[in-house]
Design a protein around this motif. Structure first.
Motif, short mmCIF file in Angstrom:
data_model
loop_
_atom_site.label_atom_id
_atom_site.label_comp_id
_atom_site.label_asym_id
_atom_site.label_seq_id
_atom_site.Cartn_x
_atom_site.Cartn_y
_atom_site.Cartn_z
N ARG A 1 -17.22 -0.16 -2.76
CA ARG A 1 -16.75 -0.56 -4.10
C ARG A 1 -17.08 -2.02 -4.38
N ALA B 1 -8.23 -5.17 -0.93
CA ALA B 1 -9.25 -5.72 -0.02
C ALA B 1 -8.96 -7.16 0.37
N ASP C 1 -6.06 -8.03 -4.16
CA ASP C 1 -5.98 -6.57 -4.30
C ASP C 1 -5.98 -5.98 -2.90
N ASP D 1 -19.95 -1.13 7.71
CA ASP D 1 -18.61 -0.57 7.86
C ASP D 1 -18.48 0.21 9.16
N GLU E 1 0.81 -1.22 0.00
CA GLU E 1 0.00 0.00 0.00
C GLU E 1 0.84 1.27 0.00
N LEU F 1 -12.81 -1.62 4.51
CA LEU F 1 -12.35 -0.33 4.00
C LEU F 1 -12.82 -0.07 2.57
N HIS F 2 -13.34 -1.09 1.92
CA HIS F 2 -13.69 -1.00 0.49
C HIS F 2 -15.10 -1.56 0.23
N LEU G 1 -11.89 -5.47 -6.57
CA LEU G 1 -12.00 -4.01 -6.55
C LEU G 1 -11.95 -3.42 -7.95
#
Length: 437
Positions: free
Chosen positions: A304, A254, A252, A340, A198, A300-301, A279
Motif C-alpha cells: 500500500r 504503519a 496510522d 517483506d 488495532e 505489513l503494509h 496508508l
C-alpha cells in the motif's frame, strides 16, 4: 497526594501487563483517577494504559533519561492522578551494567522514589517453590520492598492454597490469585503486543481484564499498599526539543511508535503536531516546518505504501526545502526498497539510498547512545542522544549516503556509524528517547 506502586515480575511473560491493564481499567470504572506508567523503552504498553484510564501513559527510563527529566515526567504524571501503577519492563531488576540508579530497571525507580512493589508470580508448574522465589525477591535488595504478591495462572483452588500459605508464612501478603485463562491473553506479534489502536473491540477486552481483576484481586488492599509519590522538582532541559513549530507526523497502522513523552513535550513547548496518513495516501502538509516518520510496521503494509502516489510525491516535494526524519520503520520507508516477509520487494520513497529486508530476520535489541555527525531533527551537530533499537529488519543495500551518527551501546562500547543523511533527509534504526546528560 498521589500514591503509586510498581508492578513487577521475575521475567517477561509472567502476566504483569494483563494484571496492570486490568487494575487500571477496574479502578477507572470506579471513577478513580488512575494513570499507567512503564519503565524502560516500551512504546506499546502505554497505549493500553491510556485506553484503560483515559489518561495518557508515560515512559520512565532511568538509563535513557536524566534524573531531572525523570522527575519532571513523574511530576507531570501526578498532577491529575490519584494513583499511578508503574509497570516494569522485563524482570524487576533487569537492566544493563551502568552507574548507580541508571541501569534502566524498574528497581531503579523503586529505590529513587521509595515505591513498593506488587510482584506478579506465574506459578504454573510449581506450588510451594513460589515461596522461595518470593523470598528471593524480598531479600535480594533491602532498598526494594515487596509489598504484596499476585499469583497468576493457577490451576485450581488447591494450587492457590499451597502457594498462598507458603508465601504468607514469610510475612508477604497474597492480594490476588488468578486462575489460568488463555482467553485473557493479549495477542502478540514480532515487536510485542498487537497495539491498542488495532483492536476493533478494545474496550470489550479491557473490561474483561477488569472483570477478572475485580473477581481475583483485592483492589482495596492493593490501593492501601501504594505509597505517597512526590518526585523532586525536575527539568525538561534534556528532553527532545521540538524539531519545528509545525511538525507533520505520519500516523496510522504503519507508523505508530512515537513515545508519549516526546509528543507531550513538543506540544508543551508550543509546537503543533499535524498528523497525516501515508496508508490513506496523504502527504505531509507543505506549510509544516519538518516531517517525522516514526517507527511502526511498514513491512505489513509495504504494498500500500508503494502504491501511495500522492504520499510519495508529497514527500519528495517536502524534502526539497524542509527536513524529514525517519526512525526505524520510518527509516525503512525513506530507503529505496523494502522486502517483506514473503520475499516480495516494494519500492519505497528513495529519499535515501539503502534497502531493507524483513524476509531475512534478525533481532536487534538494546540501548543506544548516538553522537550526531550533522544537524538533523534530532538535534544539532555533536549532540548526544539516548534511545534504543528494537527491530528484525536487516539492511541488504547500504547506498552511498553520509552516515548520520556514531553509535555506542548502553555501556559505551562503539558500534560504528548508524543511519544516513542526504540533503535535508535523515534516518536511522535508532529510536530517540532523550538528550544525554
Amino acid at each position: 497526594m498521589t500514591r503509586a506502586i510498581i508492578i513487577g515480575a521475575p521475567r517477561s511473560g509472567s502476566g504483569k501487563t494483563s494484571v496492570t491493564i486490568g487494575i487500571l481499567r477496574a479502578l477507572a470504572r470506579r471513577g478513580i483517577k488512575v494513570r499507567g506508567a512503564k519503565s524502560g523503552p516500551d512504546y506499546i504498553d502505554p497505549g493500553f494504559h491510556t485506553a484503560a484510564t483515559g489518561l495518557s501513559g508515560v515512559n520512565l527510563d532511568s538509563w535513557a533519561m536524566s534524573p531531572d527529566l525523570l522527575n519532571a515526567l513523574a511530576g507531570n504524571a501526578t498532577e491529575d492522578a490519584d494513583f499511578i501503577f508503574l509497570e516494569s519492563a522485563m524482570g524487576l531488576f533487569d537492566g544493563i551494567p551502568a552507574g548507580q540508579g541508571r541501569t534502566g530497571s524498574a528497581a531503579d525507580l523503586a529505590r529513587l522514589y521509595h515505591l513498593p512493589v506488587l510482584l506478579v508470580l506465574d506459578v504454573s508448574g510449581q506450588s510451594t517453590t513460589a515461596a522461595a522465589v518470593a523470598k528471593g525477591f524480598a531479600t535480594y535488595d533491602s532498598d526494594v520492598r515487596m509489598a504484596g504478591i499476585v499469583l497468576n495462572r493457577l490451576g485450581s483452588e488447591r494450587h492457590r492454597k499451597l502457594c498462598s500459605e507458603a508465601i504468607e508464612a514469610l510475612g508477604l501478603p497474597v492480594v490476588g490469585a488468578i486462575l489460568r485463562d488463555p482467553t485473557l491473553n493479549l495477542p502478540e506479534r514480532h515487536l510485542g503486543l498487537v497495539q491498542a489502536g488495532e483492536y476493533a473491540d478494545l474496550m470489550t477486552h479491557l473490561d474483561r481484564l477488569a472483570d477478572m481483576v475485580e473477581k481475583s484481586l483485592d483492589l482495596d488492599a492493593i490501593m492501601a499498599l501504594a505509597a505517597p509519590f512526590s518526585p523532586s522538582p525536575g527539568s525538561f532541559e534534556n528532553a527532545l526539543q521540538p524539531p519545528g513549530q509545525r511538525i507533520a507526523l505520519a500516523e496510522d497502522a504503519a507508523f505508530t511508535f512515537l513515545y508519549p513523552h516526546v509528543a507531550a513535550h513538543w506540544r508543551q513547548a508550543g509546537a503543533e503536531i499535524v498528523p497525516f496518513s501515508p496508508l490513506a495516501d496523504e502527504a505531509p502538509a507543505q506549510d509544516c516546518d519538518v516531517c517525522w516518520l516514526p517507527g511502526g510496521y511498514p513491512e505489513l503494509h509495504a504494498g500500500r505504501l508503494a502504491a501511495a502516489t500522492n504520499f510519495r510525491a508529497g514527500m519528495a516535494r517536502f524534502a526539497e526545502t524542509k527536513p524529514i526524519h525517519g526512525e526505524c520503520g520510518g527509516f525503512m520507508v525513506l530507503g529505496e526498497a523494502l522486502e517483506d516477509a514473503a520475499g516480495e520487494t516494494h519500492a519505497m520513497l528513495g529519499l535515501l539510498g539503502h534497502s531493507t529486508s524483513f524476509a531475512k530476520r534478525k533481532m536487534n535489541l538494546g540501548y543506544r547512545e548516538a553522537r550526531l555527525r550533522a544537524a538533523c531533527p534530532l538535534g544539532p551537530q555533536g549532540a548526544l542522544i539516548r534511545g534504543h533499537e528494537f527491530h528484525y529488519a536487516q539492511m541488504i543495500a547500504t547506498g552511498n549516503d553520509e552516515p548520520l551518527a556514531d553509535l555506542a551501546d548502553g555501556q559505551g562500547n562503539p558500534l560504528g556509524a548508524s543511519g544516513y543523511r542526504r540533503g535535508l533527509v535523515s534516518g536511522t534504526f535508532f529510536h530517540a528517547i532523550a538528550r544525554s546528560a
